[in-house]
Design a protein around this motif. Structure first.
Motif, PDB file in Angstrom:
ATOM      1  N   ALA A 142       1.105  -1.368  -0.072  1.00  0.00           N
ATOM      2  CA  ALA A 142      -0.097   0.029  -0.059  1.00  0.00           C
ATOM      3  C   ALA A 142       0.928   1.103  -0.305  1.00  0.00           C
ATOM      4  O   ALA A 142       1.958   0.914   0.204  1.00  0.00           O
ATOM      5  N   LYS A 143      -0.116   2.423  -1.150  1.00  0.00           N
ATOM      6  CA  LYS A 143       1.133   3.727  -0.974  1.00  0.00           C
ATOM      7  C   LYS A 143       0.491   4.152   0.146  1.00  0.00           C
ATOM      8  O   LYS A 143       1.200   5.803   0.096  1.00  0.00           O
ATOM      9  N   LEU A 144      -0.849   4.300   0.561  1.00  0.00           N
ATOM     10  CA  LEU A 144      -1.530   5.492   1.262  1.00  0.00           C
ATOM     11  C   LEU A 144      -1.411   5.207   2.717  1.00  0.00           C
ATOM     12  O   LEU A 144      -2.575   3.992   2.941  1.00  0.00           O
ATOM     13  N   CYS A 145      -1.694   6.128   3.758  1.00  0.00           N
ATOM     14  CA  CYS A 145      -2.404   5.284   5.314  1.00  0.00           C
ATOM     15  C   CYS A 145      -3.131   6.974   6.450  1.00  0.00           C
ATOM     16  O   CYS A 145      -2.496   7.479   5.133  1.00  0.00           O
ATOM     17  N   GLY A 146      -3.555   6.665   7.162  1.00  0.00           N
ATOM     18  CA  GLY A 146      -3.974   7.427   7.685  1.00  0.00           C
ATOM     19  C   GLY A 146      -4.813   6.622   8.840  1.00  0.00           C
ATOM     20  O   GLY A 146      -5.247   6.395   9.603  1.00  0.00           O
ATOM     21  N   PHE A 147      -5.672   8.075   9.478  1.00  0.00           N
ATOM     22  CA  PHE A 147      -6.108   7.860  10.899  1.00  0.00           C
ATOM     23  C   PHE A 147      -8.024   8.946  10.658  1.00  0.00           C
ATOM     24  O   PHE A 147      -8.042   9.092   9.370  1.00  0.00           O
TER      25      PHE A 147
ATOM     26  N   PRO B   4     -10.426  -2.851  13.756  1.00  0.00           N
ATOM     27  CA  PRO B   4      -9.269  -1.881  13.770  1.00  0.00           C
ATOM     28  C   PRO B   4      -8.730  -1.055  12.554  1.00  0.00           C
ATOM     29  O   PRO B   4      -8.534   0.472  12.714  1.00  0.00           O
ATOM     30  N   PHE B   5      -8.483  -0.964  11.295  1.00  0.00           N
ATOM     31  CA  PHE B   5      -8.114  -0.914  10.705  1.00  0.00           C
ATOM     32  C   PHE B   5      -9.249  -1.492   9.427  1.00  0.00           C
ATOM     33  O   PHE B   5     -10.145  -1.635   9.502  1.00  0.00           O
ATOM     34  N   LEU B   6      -9.050  -0.112   8.003  1.00  0.00           N
ATOM     35  CA  LEU B   6      -9.783   0.115   7.178  1.00  0.00           C
ATOM     36  C   LEU B   6      -9.638   0.092   5.632  1.00  0.00           C
ATOM     37  O   LEU B   6      -8.811   0.847   5.722  1.00  0.00           O
ATOM     38  N   PHE B   7      -9.562  -0.852   5.232  1.00  0.00           N
ATOM     39  CA  PHE B   7      -8.153  -1.452   4.386  1.00  0.00           C
ATOM     40  C   PHE B   7      -9.320  -0.544   1.985  1.00  0.00           C
ATOM     41  O   PHE B   7      -8.174  -0.527   1.233  1.00  0.00           O
ATOM     42  N   ASN B   8      -9.996  -0.339   2.649  1.00  0.00           N
ATOM     43  CA  ASN B   8     -10.563   0.600   1.105  1.00  0.00           C
ATOM     44  C   ASN B   8     -11.060   1.784   1.171  1.00  0.00           C
ATOM     45  O   ASN B   8     -12.217   2.477   0.502  1.00  0.00           O
ATOM     46  N   GLY B   9     -11.122   3.283   2.830  1.00  0.00           N
ATOM     47  CA  GLY B   9     -11.340   3.865   2.700  1.00  0.00           C
ATOM     48  C   GLY B   9     -10.573   5.232   2.067  1.00  0.00           C
ATOM     49  O   GLY B   9      -9.639   5.049   1.594  1.00  0.00           O
ATOM     50  N   LEU B  10     -11.349   6.555   2.959  1.00  0.00           N
ATOM     51  CA  LEU B  10     -10.839   7.508   2.224  1.00  0.00           C
ATOM     52  C   LEU B  10      -9.495   7.764   3.307  1.00  0.00           C
ATOM     53  O   LEU B  10      -9.797   7.971   4.423  1.00  0.00           O
ATOM     54  N   CYS B  11      -8.418   8.228   2.636  1.00  0.00           N
ATOM     55  CA  CYS B  11      -7.678   9.372   3.399  1.00  0.00           C
ATOM     56  C   CYS B  11      -7.330  10.590   3.500  1.00  0.00           C
ATOM     57  O   CYS B  11      -7.295  11.220   1.836  1.00  0.00           O
ATOM     58  N   LEU B  12      -8.151  11.757   4.187  1.00  0.00           N
ATOM     59  CA  LEU B  12      -7.929  12.740   3.887  1.00  0.00           C
ATOM     60  C   LEU B  12      -6.428  13.855   3.174  1.00  0.00           C
ATOM     61  O   LEU B  12      -5.237  13.539   4.922  1.00  0.00           O
ATOM     62  N   GLY B  13      -6.135  14.418   3.775  1.00  0.00           N
ATOM     63  CA  GLY B  13      -4.705  14.921   3.500  1.00  0.00           C
ATOM     64  C   GLY B  13      -4.653  16.192   4.853  1.00  0.00           C
ATOM     65  O   GLY B  13      -3.249  16.128   5.546  1.00  0.00           O
TER      66      GLY B  13
ATOM     67  N   ARG C 260      -4.969  -0.201  -5.571  1.00  0.00           N
ATOM     68  CA  ARG C 260      -4.345  -0.636  -4.240  1.00  0.00           C
ATOM     69  C   ARG C 260      -4.920  -0.726  -2.369  1.00  0.00           C
ATOM     70  O   ARG C 260      -5.805   0.047  -2.995  1.00  0.00           O
ATOM     71  N   PRO C 261      -4.649  -1.480  -2.236  1.00  0.00           N
ATOM     72  CA  PRO C 261      -5.820  -0.786  -0.811  1.00  0.00           C
ATOM     73  C   PRO C 261      -5.131   0.539   0.273  1.00  0.00           C
ATOM     74  O   PRO C 261      -4.235   1.006  -0.273  1.00  0.00           O
ATOM     75  N   ILE C 262      -5.598   0.985   0.540  1.00  0.00           N
ATOM     76  CA  ILE C 262      -6.159   2.293   1.642  1.00  0.00           C
ATOM     77  C   ILE C 262      -5.638   1.299   3.049  1.00  0.00           C
ATOM     78  O   ILE C 262      -6.729   1.013   3.400  1.00  0.00           O
ATOM     79  N   VAL C 263      -4.319   1.931   4.195  1.00  0.00           N
ATOM     80  CA  VAL C 263      -4.288   1.844   5.829  1.00  0.00           C
ATOM     81  C   VAL C 263      -4.971   2.679   6.150  1.00  0.00           C
ATOM     82  O   VAL C 263      -3.880   3.594   6.373  1.00  0.00           O
ATOM     83  N   ARG C 264      -6.214   2.834   6.545  1.00  0.00           N
ATOM     84  CA  ARG C 264      -6.864   3.741   7.515  1.00  0.00           C
ATOM     85  C   ARG C 264      -7.252   3.046   8.808  1.00  0.00           C
ATOM     86  O   ARG C 264      -7.914   2.077   8.931  1.00  0.00           O
ATOM     87  N   THR C 265      -6.348   3.947  10.222  1.00  0.00           N
ATOM     88  CA  THR C 265      -7.144   2.993  11.556  1.00  0.00           C
ATOM     89  C   THR C 265      -7.778   3.276  11.856  1.00  0.00           C
ATOM     90  O   THR C 265      -8.568   4.828  11.623  1.00  0.00           O
ATOM     91  N   ASN C 266      -8.550   3.032  12.504  1.00  0.00           N
ATOM     92  CA  ASN C 266      -9.738   3.629  13.081  1.00  0.00           C
ATOM     93  C   ASN C 266      -9.714   3.476  15.025  1.00  0.00           C
ATOM     94  O   ASN C 266     -10.246   3.499  15.336  1.00  0.00           O
ATOM     95  N   ILE C 267      -8.438   2.944  15.524  1.00  0.00           N
ATOM     96  CA  ILE C 267      -8.199   3.019  16.658  1.00  0.00           C
ATOM     97  C   ILE C 267      -7.973   4.189  17.210  1.00  0.00           C
ATOM     98  O   ILE C 267      -8.307   4.605  18.286  1.00  0.00           O
ATOM     99  N   LEU C 268      -7.010   5.084  16.232  1.00  0.00           N
ATOM    100  CA  LEU C 268      -7.099   6.693  16.423  1.00  0.00           C
ATOM    101  C   LEU C 268      -8.038   7.852  16.474  1.00  0.00           C
ATOM    102  O   LEU C 268      -8.282   7.285  14.628  1.00  0.00           O
ATOM    103  N   PHE C 269      -8.202   8.653  17.107  1.00  0.00           N
ATOM    104  CA  PHE C 269      -8.911   9.698  15.512  1.00  0.00           C
ATOM    105  C   PHE C 269      -8.479  10.627  15.825  1.00  0.00           C
ATOM    106  O   PHE C 269      -7.302  10.981  16.903  1.00  0.00           O
TER     107      PHE C 269
END
Length: 240
Positions: free
Chosen positions: A117-122, A136-145, A179-188
């Motif tokens: 994956a190339k993108l990740c976020g909270f 705890p993770f979402l692999f197909n969601g939006l990562c904001l800048g 590609r998947p996107i790695v977003r954590t749902n644990i922290l915000f």
């Protein structure tokens, strides 16, 4: 382990940056002529006058670093996490420097490398009631800048034809590439996008956003579910 920098693009907010309360060692990138206005912060880097706008600034940061980059906007109010038990939950907010965020960012980049994956976020909503311990993770969601990590190997840069909504375009391009996107749902993280001077108070912001949304609709057919005007910007919901 991935080496990364936390980078804060900023303009016109000398003395008003909120993000350094939680990330005091972050690198702040500002227009070169504004560097003296940011003298109260640790790591301030001037961006050449030839670099105009947030999208070009993000690319400048990527191209002038040889490590992965985690972007955070300069108006971070607080971060936190949700404690859940079987019958109740509690929102834990963090207003000052904490190792928990950098530890989590490091884990996100580790997952990126494992998954190609190339993108990740909270998660970027302050009262994150959609957090579940078992998801705890979402692999197909939006990562904001405002809270986006990029594996900085040259695969992706922001499309400078987009003056705004460049994060949506990069997300959709990444998804289109499979590609998947790695977003954590644990922290915000919760930002303040409307009250500080500068930033979203650009007088032409709404017209720029309309133009960007129309361009997204053309380039990524059926990807935009809705775009609603809220305050100083448009909230976009994607079909993903």
């Amino acid at each position: 382990m991935s080496e990364f920098k936390i980078c804060i693009p900023s303009k016109g907010r000398g003395g008003l940056v909120l993000t350094t309360k939680i990330f005091p060692d972050a690198y702040i990138y500002v227009p070169k002529n504004e560097v003296p206005q940011y003298s109260m912060y640790k790591n301030v880097i001037g961006v050449p006058d030839s670099i105009k706008g947030i999208t070009a600034t993000r690319n400048y940061i990527l191209k002038h670093n040889d490590c992965d980059i985690f972007f955070i906007d300069d108006d971070l109010l607080y971060g936190g996490y949700i404690e859940r038990s079987e019958l109740k939950y509690k929102v834990r907010k963090i207003f000052k420097s904490s190792e928990i965020f950098e530890t989590e960012i490091s884990k996100l980049f580790e997952l990126c490398y494992q998954m190609d994956a190339k993108l990740c976020g909270f998660f970027t909503v302050g009262n994150n009631l959609t957090n579940y311990n078992y998801n705890p993770f979402l692999f197909n969601g939006l990562c904001l800048g405002s809270c986006m990590g990029i594996v900085n190997d040259g695969t992706y840069y922001f499309n400078e034809e987009y003056e705004v909504k460049e994060d949506y375009e990069l997300t959709l391009r990444n998804i289109k590439d499979g590609r998947p996107i790695v977003r954590t749902n644990i922290l915000f993280m919760q930002h303040e996008h409307t009250q500080l001077k500068g930033g979203c108070k650009d007088s032409n912001r709404i017209e720029k956003e309309k133009k960007a949304i129309n361009k997204l609709i053309i380039e990524y057919p059926n990807a935009i579910k809705s775009a609603k005007h809220r305050g100083t910007s448009f909230a976009i919901q994607l079909n993903i």
